[in-house]
Design a protein around this motif. Structure first.
Motif, PDB file in Angstrom:
ATOM      1  N   ALA A  72      -0.283   0.018   2.758  1.00  0.00           N
ATOM      2  CA  ALA A  72      -0.079   0.649   4.067  1.00  0.00           C
ATOM      3  C   ALA A  72       0.227   2.134   3.917  1.00  0.00           C
ATOM      4  CB  ALA A  72       1.064  -0.059   4.807  1.00  0.00           C
ATOM      5  N   ARG A  73       1.012   2.479   2.878  1.00  0.00           N
ATOM      6  CA  ARG A  73       1.341   3.888   2.645  1.00  0.00           C
ATOM      7  C   ARG A  73       0.086   4.699   2.315  1.00  0.00           C
ATOM      8  NH1 ARG A  73       2.483   7.294  -1.510  1.00  0.00           N
ATOM      9  NH2 ARG A  73       2.043   5.701  -3.070  1.00  0.00           N
ATOM     10  N   VAL A  74      -0.794   4.120   1.475  1.00  0.00           N
ATOM     11  CA  VAL A  74      -2.038   4.813   1.116  1.00  0.00           C
ATOM     12  C   VAL A  74      -2.904   5.044   2.350  1.00  0.00           C
ATOM     13  CG1 VAL A  74      -4.208   4.573  -0.142  1.00  0.00           C
ATOM     14  CG2 VAL A  74      -2.062   4.017  -1.271  1.00  0.00           C
ATOM     15  N   ARG A  75      -3.010   4.013   3.219  1.00  0.00           N
ATOM     16  CA  ARG A  75      -3.819   4.159   4.438  1.00  0.00           C
ATOM     17  C   ARG A  75      -3.231   5.224   5.359  1.00  0.00           C
ATOM     18  NH1 ARG A  75      -4.227  -1.576   3.932  1.00  0.00           N
ATOM     19  NH2 ARG A  75      -2.444  -1.859   5.322  1.00  0.00           N
ATOM     20  N   GLN A  76      -1.907   5.247   5.448  1.00  0.00           N
ATOM     21  CA  GLN A  76      -1.255   6.234   6.303  1.00  0.00           C
ATOM     22  C   GLN A  76      -1.506   7.645   5.785  1.00  0.00           C
ATOM     23  OE1 GLN A  76       2.961   5.690   6.639  1.00  0.00           O
ATOM     24  NE2 GLN A  76       3.232   7.193   8.244  1.00  0.00           N
ATOM     25  N   GLN A  77      -1.424   7.843   4.462  1.00  0.00           N
ATOM     26  CA  GLN A  77      -1.675   9.160   3.893  1.00  0.00           C
ATOM     27  C   GLN A  77      -3.122   9.589   4.121  1.00  0.00           C
ATOM     28  OE1 GLN A  77      -0.414   8.597  -0.149  1.00  0.00           O
ATOM     29  NE2 GLN A  77       1.608   9.457   0.221  1.00  0.00           N
ATOM     30  N   ALA A  78      -4.051   8.625   4.025  1.00  0.00           N
ATOM     31  CA  ALA A  78      -5.457   8.953   4.255  1.00  0.00           C
ATOM     32  C   ALA A  78      -5.669   9.397   5.704  1.00  0.00           C
ATOM     33  CB  ALA A  78      -6.343   7.751   3.925  1.00  0.00           C
ATOM     34  N   ARG A  79      -5.014   8.694   6.665  1.00  0.00           N
ATOM     35  CA  ARG A  79      -5.141   9.092   8.073  1.00  0.00           C
ATOM     36  C   ARG A  79      -4.529  10.469   8.295  1.00  0.00           C
ATOM     37  NH1 ARG A  79      -3.997   3.510   8.981  1.00  0.00           N
ATOM     38  NH2 ARG A  79      -1.773   3.953   9.235  1.00  0.00           N
ATOM     39  N   ALA A  80      -3.395  10.731   7.635  1.00  0.00           N
ATOM     40  CA  ALA A  80      -2.764  12.044   7.772  1.00  0.00           C
ATOM     41  C   ALA A  80      -3.656  13.139   7.218  1.00  0.00           C
ATOM     42  CB  ALA A  80      -1.406  12.046   7.069  1.00  0.00           C
ATOM     43  N   ALA A  81      -4.309  12.844   6.099  1.00  0.00           N
ATOM     44  CA  ALA A  81      -5.217  13.832   5.506  1.00  0.00           C
ATOM     45  C   ALA A  81      -6.379  14.124   6.443  1.00  0.00           C
ATOM     46  CB  ALA A  81      -5.735  13.323   4.159  1.00  0.00           C
ATOM     47  N   ALA A  82      -6.863  13.063   7.128  1.00  0.00           N
ATOM     48  CA  ALA A  82      -7.999  13.247   8.032  1.00  0.00           C
ATOM     49  C   ALA A  82      -7.634  14.134   9.215  1.00  0.00           C
ATOM     50  CB  ALA A  82      -8.485  11.892   8.532  1.00  0.00           C
ATOM     51  N   SER A  83      -6.351  14.120   9.604  1.00  0.00           N
ATOM     52  CA  SER A  83      -5.916  14.903  10.761  1.00  0.00           C
ATOM     53  C   SER A  83      -5.622  16.361  10.417  1.00  0.00           C
ATOM     54  CB  SER A  83      -4.670  14.257  11.377  1.00  0.00           C
ATOM     55  OG  SER A  83      -3.561  14.350  10.481  1.00  0.00           O
ATOM     56  N   LEU A  96      -6.973   7.575  -9.060  1.00  0.00           N
ATOM     57  CA  LEU A  96      -8.276   8.146  -8.717  1.00  0.00           C
ATOM     58  C   LEU A  96      -8.789   7.562  -7.400  1.00  0.00           C
ATOM     59  CD1 LEU A  96     -10.838   9.777  -9.362  1.00  0.00           C
ATOM     60  CD2 LEU A  96     -11.657   7.799 -10.649  1.00  0.00           C
ATOM     61  N   PHE A  97      -8.666   6.251  -7.218  1.00  0.00           N
ATOM     62  CA  PHE A  97      -9.147   5.622  -5.992  1.00  0.00           C
ATOM     63  C   PHE A  97      -8.355   6.109  -4.783  1.00  0.00           C
ATOM     64  CE2 PHE A  97     -11.224   1.548  -7.885  1.00  0.00           C
ATOM     65  CZ  PHE A  97     -12.145   2.352  -8.518  1.00  0.00           C
ATOM     66  N   HIS A  98      -7.060   6.354  -4.977  1.00  0.00           N
ATOM     67  CA  HIS A  98      -6.238   6.919  -3.907  1.00  0.00           C
ATOM     68  C   HIS A  98      -6.781   8.288  -3.494  1.00  0.00           C
ATOM     69  CE1 HIS A  98      -2.766   8.370  -1.668  1.00  0.00           C
ATOM     70  NE2 HIS A  98      -2.719   9.414  -2.474  1.00  0.00           N
ATOM     71  N   TYR A  99      -7.109   9.110  -4.460  1.00  0.00           N
ATOM     72  CA  TYR A  99      -7.630  10.439  -4.143  1.00  0.00           C
ATOM     73  C   TYR A  99      -8.996  10.333  -3.469  1.00  0.00           C
ATOM     74  CZ  TYR A  99      -8.688  15.343  -4.475  1.00  0.00           C
ATOM     75  OH  TYR A  99      -9.006  16.630  -4.157  1.00  0.00           O
ATOM     76  N   ILE A 100      -9.827   9.389  -3.916  1.00  0.00           N
ATOM     77  CA  ILE A 100     -11.132   9.187  -3.287  1.00  0.00           C
ATOM     78  C   ILE A 100     -10.960   8.844  -1.808  1.00  0.00           C
ATOM     79  CG2 ILE A 100     -13.120   7.620  -3.204  1.00  0.00           C
ATOM     80  CD1 ILE A 100     -13.083   7.578  -6.246  1.00  0.00           C
ATOM     81  N   GLU A 101      -9.948   8.015  -1.488  1.00  0.00           N
ATOM     82  CA  GLU A 101      -9.695   7.680  -0.090  1.00  0.00           C
ATOM     83  C   GLU A 101      -9.333   8.932   0.713  1.00  0.00           C
ATOM     84  OE1 GLU A 101     -10.126   4.893   1.532  1.00  0.00           O
ATOM     85  OE2 GLU A 101     -10.819   3.840  -0.261  1.00  0.00           O
ATOM     86  N   LEU A 102      -8.538   9.808   0.134  1.00  0.00           N
ATOM     87  CA  LEU A 102      -8.203  11.063   0.811  1.00  0.00           C
ATOM     88  C   LEU A 102      -9.449  11.917   1.022  1.00  0.00           C
ATOM     89  CD1 LEU A 102      -4.896  12.092  -1.024  1.00  0.00           C
ATOM     90  CD2 LEU A 102      -5.127  11.243   1.307  1.00  0.00           C
ATOM     91  N   ALA A 155     -11.547  10.574   3.835  1.00  0.00           N
ATOM     92  CA  ALA A 155     -10.954  10.882   5.132  1.00  0.00           C
ATOM     93  C   ALA A 155     -11.230  12.314   5.555  1.00  0.00           C
ATOM     94  CB  ALA A 155      -9.442  10.632   5.089  1.00  0.00           C
ATOM     95  N   ARG A 156     -11.469  13.181   4.595  1.00  0.00           N
ATOM     96  CA  ARG A 156     -11.778  14.581   4.885  1.00  0.00           C
ATOM     97  C   ARG A 156     -13.285  14.813   5.032  1.00  0.00           C
ATOM     98  NH1 ARG A 156      -8.069  18.399   6.130  1.00  0.00           N
ATOM     99  NH2 ARG A 156      -9.034  19.932   4.764  1.00  0.00           N
ATOM    100  N   GLY A 157     -14.053  13.729   5.012  1.00  0.00           N
ATOM    101  CA  GLY A 157     -15.486  13.865   5.208  1.00  0.00           C
ATOM    102  C   GLY A 157     -16.277  14.141   3.946  1.00  0.00           C
ATOM    103  N   LYS A 158     -15.630  14.060   2.783  1.00  0.00           N
ATOM    104  CA  LYS A 158     -16.342  14.286   1.524  1.00  0.00           C
ATOM    105  C   LYS A 158     -17.230  13.091   1.188  1.00  0.00           C
ATOM    106  CE  LYS A 158     -13.838  18.010   1.062  1.00  0.00           C
ATOM    107  NZ  LYS A 158     -14.405  19.335   1.380  1.00  0.00           N
ATOM    108  N   THR A 159     -18.309  13.346   0.481  1.00  0.00           N
ATOM    109  CA  THR A 159     -19.226  12.303   0.034  1.00  0.00           C
ATOM    110  C   THR A 159     -19.047  12.098  -1.461  1.00  0.00           C
ATOM    111  OG1 THR A 159     -20.835  12.834   1.743  1.00  0.00           O
ATOM    112  CG2 THR A 159     -21.647  11.640  -0.174  1.00  0.00           C
ATOM    113  N   ILE A 160     -18.838  10.859  -1.873  1.00  0.00           N
ATOM    114  CA  ILE A 160     -18.652  10.532  -3.281  1.00  0.00           C
ATOM    115  C   ILE A 160     -19.832   9.677  -3.741  1.00  0.00           C
ATOM    116  CG2 ILE A 160     -17.107   9.546  -5.019  1.00  0.00           C
ATOM    117  CD1 ILE A 160     -15.790  11.765  -3.393  1.00  0.00           C
ATOM    118  N   ILE A 161     -20.530  10.133  -4.776  1.00  0.00           N
ATOM    119  CA  ILE A 161     -21.549   9.316  -5.429  1.00  0.00           C
ATOM    120  C   ILE A 161     -20.909   8.758  -6.686  1.00  0.00           C
ATOM    121  CG2 ILE A 161     -23.844   9.263  -6.466  1.00  0.00           C
ATOM    122  CD1 ILE A 161     -24.543  11.698  -4.722  1.00  0.00           C
TER     123      ILE A 161
END
Length: 533
Positions: free
Chosen positions: A511-522, A183-189, A192-198
């Motif tokens: 590092a893999r999670v951070r890389q995927q989050a950056r890829a999602a943002a792009s 779940l936290f991995h998905y929240i990071e994605l 990165a896409r500009g979503k707001t999580i409460i």
């Protein structure tokens, strides 16, 4: 931050219910791409504020501004259309429908003949399940799922709307550490896409792991709202409860436990438990840990006659017992505080008095009539002993906080003076102050000579409360260890059956999670998120 930088502004929100001022002038603002934690004790007003955002309740005063525009959220459909999705703490699923039907409810794909396209429906649900790494058959009926699996379906359903603001009300309460990590991995994605999580949670460690900003509510008002980096756990607790909680867990057993009260000898149960042997002594708390689905929940239910014993023997106080159903278990001196108190522990429309006296009606009755005076006296005494806080014992339990509901479940069993108390996830969905009280009550019961078994997915809780810990793996007990000196690593090693990732592998995974989050943002904003590999 200026108002232009907020995606959401809730200004001066007030809300009253008959006899209760739930919110008083609350202002709550969220920035895009941010996880904003909303915390407070049960009854602080968190859920009411979020139900106003979701269009369930209308505020008595105040206004809501989305993307700089004042809006009126007349109902949940309007809120969803404006990009607000909410995962409620209480399940909102249709039990006789499938996982896929629940996820896509109201948005089912249609064939040219306007009938539901089941193949496409299941494929769409599978897509969202895969994004969260959920290995769950979309064709299964929800009523066949565990509590944790039902919570995951709720999460996937909310995420499938691809909203801009996603409210998560206790989303991890029934999840295993692995599921929380997913779940936290998905929240990071999503961030990165500009979503707001409460994010609403009583698990303070999770809040500091995931949130950039924290707002604390107490008695329907904002106590503080500041960056997570500016707060400590101790300071946040003090804001929440108005006092310092110096010790979360009471002291462990200071003397040797007494004689065996409960003994299992090579007990099996259909396909869930295999040759389980366990001894629980008078005066000790035994914690049961393990990954979801490895038998610890089935063990707790077997001890109350809810799971059939297919092999082996069960002894209480040296006498062999046959627990074919809960009645047998109650007569044998066993009490069960279920992990799903609202479905299995309480009659929500009934009063505290009627819930507490329910297991003891036989001894309170004379000529088939309940002696109300004796009943009220008994309920008052036991309610005081566990500190149920309510205006009167005639209040319906559905209106109590999670902590007081849990105390009501415990109180009803104490009227029977049990020898063995089995707790399933004893602090699920209750605030930090109430957790401390539940822990104190469990320890007091042990000190009074009761045998206490606690099944919990919260490893810190298991370590902090247990005199002895048993870890289950594949339906049997993998190891036993003293509570003192136990670590999350040692428990997880036994629970998984292999050594955890070493530090290098952990760093690579992060590092893999951070890389995927950056890829999602792009990714272009119009494209849907893709499942993590």
């Amino acid at each position: 931050m200026s108002g232009a930088e907020y995606i959401l502004e809730m200004r001066g929100i007030s809300k009253s219910f008959p006899g209760v001022k739930a919110l008083s002038g609350v202002s709550f603002n969220c920035a895009p791409g941010q996880v904003h934690a909303l915390v407070g004790e049960n009854g602080a007003g968190k859920s009411t504020l979020m139900k106003i955002l979701a269009g369930v309740h209308q505020p008595d005063e105040g206004e809501i501004v989305l993307r700089g525009q004042a809006v009126k959220l007349h109902n949940p459909k309007v809120a969803q259309r404006l990009g607000v999705s909410i995962i409620y703490q209480e399940f909102n699923l249709v039990p006789y429908m499938t996982v896929a039907q629940n996820i896509m409810l109201g948005r089912e794909p249609r064939t040219p003949l306007r009938t539901i396209d089941s193949k496409k429906l299941n494929a769409q649900a599978r897509h969202w399940l895969d994004i969260l790494h959920v290995d769950l058959n979309p064709r299964l009926n929800v009523e066949q799922l565990t509590v944790a699996q039902q919570q995951i379906v709720e999460i996937v359903k909310a995420l499938s709307y691809d909203a801009e603001i996603i409210v998560m009300d206790e989303p991890t309460a029934a999840l295993t550490p692995h599921e929380v990590a997913s779940l936290f991995h998905y929240i990071e994605l999503m961030k990165a896409r500009g979503k707001t999580i409460i994010f609403i949670s009583h698990r303070l460690d999770e809040i500091f792991m995931i949130a950039e900003w924290i707002t604390v509510l107490k008695d329907g008002a904002v106590v503080t709202s500041q960056p997570a980096s500016a707060l400590t756990k101790a300071a946040m607790v003090q804001h929440m409860v108005g006092r310092e909680l110096k010790e979360t867990f009471p002291h462990r057993l200071s003397s040797e436990p007494g004689e065996p009260v409960l003994e299992l000898r090579n007990v099996s149960s259909s396909n869930h438990l295999h040759n389980v042997s366990l001894v629980v002594r008078r005066g000790e708390v035994v914690g049961v840990a393990g990954l979801e689905g490895h038998g610890q929940r089935e063990l707790s239910r077997l001890l109350f006659g809810l799971e059939p014993v297919t092999g082996g023997e069960v002894f209480i106080n040296g006498k062999r017992v046959h627990m074919r159903d809960p009645i047998d278990a109650m007569h044998a001196g066993v009490a069960f505080v279920s992990d799903d108190r609202k479905e299995e522990g309480l009659q929500l429309p009934l009063s505290i008095r009627k819930n507490v006296s329910l297991p003891s009606l036989t001894k309170l009755s004379r000529l088939l009539f309940v002696q109300e005076r004796r009943e009220k006296q008994m309920v008052r005494q036991v309610a005081e002993s566990v500190d149920i806080r309510a205006p009167s014992m005639e209040v319906e339990v559905q209106y109590l906080s999670g902590g007081n509901q849990q105390k009501t479940v415990l109180a009803k069993w104490l009227t029977r003076e049990p020898e063995v108390l089995v707790f399933g996830e004893p602090t699920r969905g209750i605030d930090v102050g109430a957790k401390v009280e539940i822990y104190r009550l469990m320890r007091e019961l042990a000190e009074r000579g009761k045998a206490v078994i606690m099944v919990s997915s919260d490893l810190l809780e298991v370590i902090g409360m247990s005199d002895r810990i048993v870890v289950m793996h594949k339906g049997t007990i993998a190891t036993e260890m003293p509570g003192a000196g136990a670590t999350e690593e040692s428990i997880m090693r036994a629970a998984t059956g292999y050594n955890p990732l070493d530090e290098v592998e952990i760093a690579e995974e992060e590092a893999r999670v951070r890389q995927q989050a950056r890829a999602a943002a792009s990714q272009p904003q119009g494209q849907p998120l893709q499942p993590a590999q």
